[in-house]
Design a protein around this motif. Structure first.
Motif, PDB file in Angstrom:
ATOM      1  N   ARG A   1       5.818  -2.610   9.145  1.00 50.28           N
ATOM      2  CA  ARG A   1       5.643  -1.178   9.306  1.00 50.28           C
ATOM      3  C   ARG A   1       5.756  -0.760  10.770  1.00 50.28           C
ATOM      4  O   ARG A   1       6.008   0.395  11.078  1.00 50.28           O
TER       5      ARG A   1
ATOM      6  N   THR B   1       0.217   7.317  -1.206  1.00 52.02           N
ATOM      7  CA  THR B   1      -0.856   8.015  -1.935  1.00 52.02           C
ATOM      8  C   THR B   1      -2.180   7.312  -1.729  1.00 52.02           C
ATOM      9  O   THR B   1      -3.200   7.935  -1.452  1.00 52.02           O
ATOM     10  N   ASN B   2      -2.122   5.992  -1.842  1.00 51.79           N
ATOM     11  CA  ASN B   2      -3.326   5.187  -1.653  1.00 51.79           C
ATOM     12  C   ASN B   2      -3.862   5.366  -0.244  1.00 51.79           C
ATOM     13  O   ASN B   2      -5.061   5.527  -0.029  1.00 51.79           O
TER      14      ASN B   2
ATOM     15  N   PHE C   1      -9.498   2.971   5.289  1.00 55.19           N
ATOM     16  CA  PHE C   1      -8.552   2.306   6.160  1.00 55.19           C
ATOM     17  C   PHE C   1      -8.751   2.684   7.618  1.00 55.19           C
ATOM     18  O   PHE C   1      -8.447   1.925   8.509  1.00 55.19           O
TER      19      PHE C   1
ATOM     20  N   ASN D   1      -7.530   7.104   0.132  1.00 54.83           N
ATOM     21  CA  ASN D   1      -8.628   6.269   0.607  1.00 54.83           C
ATOM     22  C   ASN D   1      -8.609   6.156   2.117  1.00 54.83           C
ATOM     23  O   ASN D   1      -8.858   5.114   2.686  1.00 54.83           O
TER      24      ASN D   1
ATOM     25  N   THR E   1      -8.923  -3.667   7.309  1.00 58.04           N
ATOM     26  CA  THR E   1      -8.974  -4.178   5.950  1.00 58.04           C
ATOM     27  C   THR E   1     -10.417  -4.100   5.450  1.00 58.04           C
ATOM     28  O   THR E   1     -11.346  -3.895   6.229  1.00 58.04           O
ATOM     29  N   ALA E   2     -10.571  -4.305   4.162  1.00 58.44           N
ATOM     30  CA  ALA E   2     -11.898  -4.255   3.566  1.00 58.44           C
ATOM     31  C   ALA E   2     -12.779  -5.376   4.090  1.00 58.44           C
ATOM     32  O   ALA E   2     -14.001  -5.304   4.014  1.00 58.44           O
TER      33      ALA E   2
ATOM     34  N   MET F   1       0.847  -1.197   0.000  1.00 60.20           N
ATOM     35  CA  MET F   1       0.000   0.000   0.000  1.00 60.20           C
ATOM     36  C   MET F   1       0.876   1.238   0.000  1.00 60.20           C
ATOM     37  O   MET F   1       1.681   1.426   0.893  1.00 60.20           O
ATOM     38  N   SER F   2       0.699   2.033  -1.026  1.00 58.76           N
ATOM     39  CA  SER F   2       1.533   3.230  -1.094  1.00 58.76           C
ATOM     40  C   SER F   2       0.932   4.335  -0.255  1.00 58.76           C
ATOM     41  O   SER F   2      -0.217   4.282   0.139  1.00 58.76           O
TER      42      SER F   2
ATOM     43  N   VAL G   1       0.621  -4.884  10.580  1.00 54.96           N
ATOM     44  CA  VAL G   1       1.678  -5.152   9.615  1.00 54.96           C
ATOM     45  C   VAL G   1       3.018  -5.016  10.317  1.00 54.96           C
ATOM     46  O   VAL G   1       3.420  -3.929  10.710  1.00 54.96           O
TER      47      VAL G   1
ATOM     48  N   ASN H   1      -4.276  -1.238  10.596  1.00 51.81           N
ATOM     49  CA  ASN H   1      -5.307  -0.663   9.725  1.00 51.81           C
ATOM     50  C   ASN H   1      -6.528  -1.547   9.730  1.00 51.81           C
ATOM     51  O   ASN H   1      -6.487  -2.671  10.199  1.00 51.81           O
TER      52      ASN H   1
END
Lengths: 284, 201
Positions: A127, A4-5, A13, A9, A116-117, A1-2, A124, A114
């Motif tokens: 990270r 920007t993403n 998240f 969005n 998730t959908a 996941m960048s 993670v 985060n």
């Protein structure tokens, strides 16, 4: 996941509150635990250790609170002023509740945890920088920090024990937070298998490790979006709504037999685990 | 005095920002230098001879004939020795060449060829071959060599395969962010999954 993403969005998240305008489309993993069936045998905990590469830390570190049981059996003694409890201990398996509005997610300084959908509270390890802020903010105390370098320096899995490590799960190193993942490695496999077949995961196709070993079948797990799923039917029967912080049970008269509740619901964490109240009396 | 302090703070800030800019400068994702390390294989397997175009002396064998697990498993796996022997026992013309002799030595010793890994992802990453092949080859009707080539490069021109793409997270995401058609005929598009747990474990 960048990045920007993540920024574009953001609302996907970091859910502040569960809302009807952004429902779970395909999957919403949820669990229900029947405390009437739970005998406190700890098989779920053992299975979790085996499945998720949890280090066994030993007596001393356990006493320091450095243990790694992603699912633990909490014991409650209702002594009621007597020397011994009438009914013996009452048991409650406690694991990450995968809150829809998780307090841990909002405080992570690096976005390592985060939503998730699929409605999972993800962690993670790459990270994570080990600020332990999430642990401090978790009302259920189900996040576990790696204080030691278990795979190497502590050598928790000496040869040939390392052969039993699950290759689908990372062996965490020192300085990262970890917690129950609802066995995401199994969910991912089930989901991709189902997608290859051009359908969604059917109820019963995927089990968590704790559910699989539970000798009394106290744990059920499934997709809340699926109307056929057992877990959804249980939630429905107990009139527990994922997106509410007060359930019918709270207002119900004595006559209405509702057993389902979620722990610390009043904190508006909107947990994904429903517990069914214990009914049986006097174990001794 | 304050003016001097302010100026020095500004200067330090400038230098720091210039430094971080240099570090953050965007690297091109695929360059000629971005190749992976050269891997010494026990047998120098000529991919070009097997999968290459007929005009260049290749046999045009489908990637999935040998790498058969890629379309039905998370890992692509290594083709078993039986696969090689299956064809080569009836190809007399090359039977006495050094590489095939070596191949049959392994076969007669009943030992697997100790192939080395070329595309090695870190342990914390989950990459599913099956989903990618099912999507690009079977749902979108892309040619197999093109679909495999997204990550593995133009293997049919190589002898021993060598990593062509960085296989870094940014590189994966550069594709997952793009909108792709759902299947060969549909006008609907979608992008790859982008939550962390899809790939990180």
């Amino acid at each position: 996941m960048s990045i920007t993403n993540l920024l574009e969005n953001w609302s996907d998240f970091r859910q502040q509150h569960p809302s009807d305008d952004r429902p779970h489309r395909e999957y919403k993993w949820a669990m229900s635990i029947d405390l009437d069936s739970c005998t406190g045998c700890n098989a779920c905990s053992v299975a979790c250790y085996a499945e998720n590469n949890l280090p066994v830390v030993g007596k001393e570190k356990f006493a320091h609170g450095h243990s790694h049981h992603w699912i633990r059996i909490e014991r409650y003694w209702d002594n009621d002023g007597r020397e011994f409890a009438d009914q013996g201990a009452q048991f409650l398996p406690m694991l990450c509740q995968h809150c829809e509005s998780a307090p841990c997610e909002t405080v992570c300084p690096v976005g390592a945890t985060n939503h998730t959908a699929d409605g999972l509270n993800s962690q993670v390890y790459n990270r994570c920088v080990g600020s332990r802020y999430c642990n401090a903010n978790c009302p259920y105390k189900v996040r576990y920090f790696n204080w030691y370098n278990y795979p190497t320096i502590d050598n928790v899995w000496p040869e040939p024990m390392n052969q039993q490590l699950n290759p689908d799960v990372t062996v965490r190193s020192k300085g990262v937070m970890e917690k129950c993942t609802f066995c995401v490695q199994r969910l991912t496999v089930a989901k991709s298998d189902a997608r290859t077949k051009g359908r969604s995961v059917l109820d019963g196709e995927v089990q968590t490790a704790c559910q699989q070993v539970c000798p009394t079948g106290a744990i059920s797990f499934g997709n809340l979006v699926d109307p056929e799923a057992k877990v959804g039917k249980q939630w429905m029967k107990q009139q527990v709504d994922l997106n509410k912080d007060k359930q019918a049970k709270d207002a119900a008269e004595e006559a209405v037999k509702l057993r389902g509740y979620r722990i610390l619901e009043e904190l508006r964490t909107y947990p994904s685990v429903m517990y069914l109240e214990q009914l049986r009396e006097s174990a001794i | 005095m304050y003016c001097f302090l302010r100026l020095s703070v500004l200067l330090v800030g400038l230098i720091a920002s210039a430094g971080s800019y240099a570090v953050n400068a965007v690297q091109p994702l695929t360059t000629a230098d971005d190749l992976g390390p050269k891997v010494e294989q026990p047998i120098e397997f000529p991919h070009d001879r097997h999968a290459g175009d007929a005009a260049k002396g290749g046999m045009q064998i489908n990637c999935m004939y040998c790498h058969t697990y890629a379309r039905r498993s998370i890992v692509a796996g290594i083709p078993p020795l039986q696969k090689c022997i299956g064809c080569h026992q009836s190809i007399e013309s090359v039977r006495e060449t050094p590489r095939i002799k070596k191949l049959f030595e392994y076969w007669e010793a009943k030992k697997a060829v100790p192939w080395k890994k070329v595309h090695d992802l870190p342990d914390f990453v989950r990459f599913n071959h099956e989903r990618h092949i099912q999507r690009f080859v079977f749902a979108q009707n892309k040619p197999v060599q093109e679909a495999c080539g997204y990550c593995h490069g133009d293997v049919k021109t190589m002898t021993v395969a060598r990593r062509q793409k960085p296989l870094s997270m940014g590189w994966c995401v550069s594709c997952h962010q793009k909108d792709h058609p759902v299947d060969a005929t549909s006008t609907k598009t979608t992008h790859g999954p982008n939550d962390c747990w899809q790939c990180h474990k």
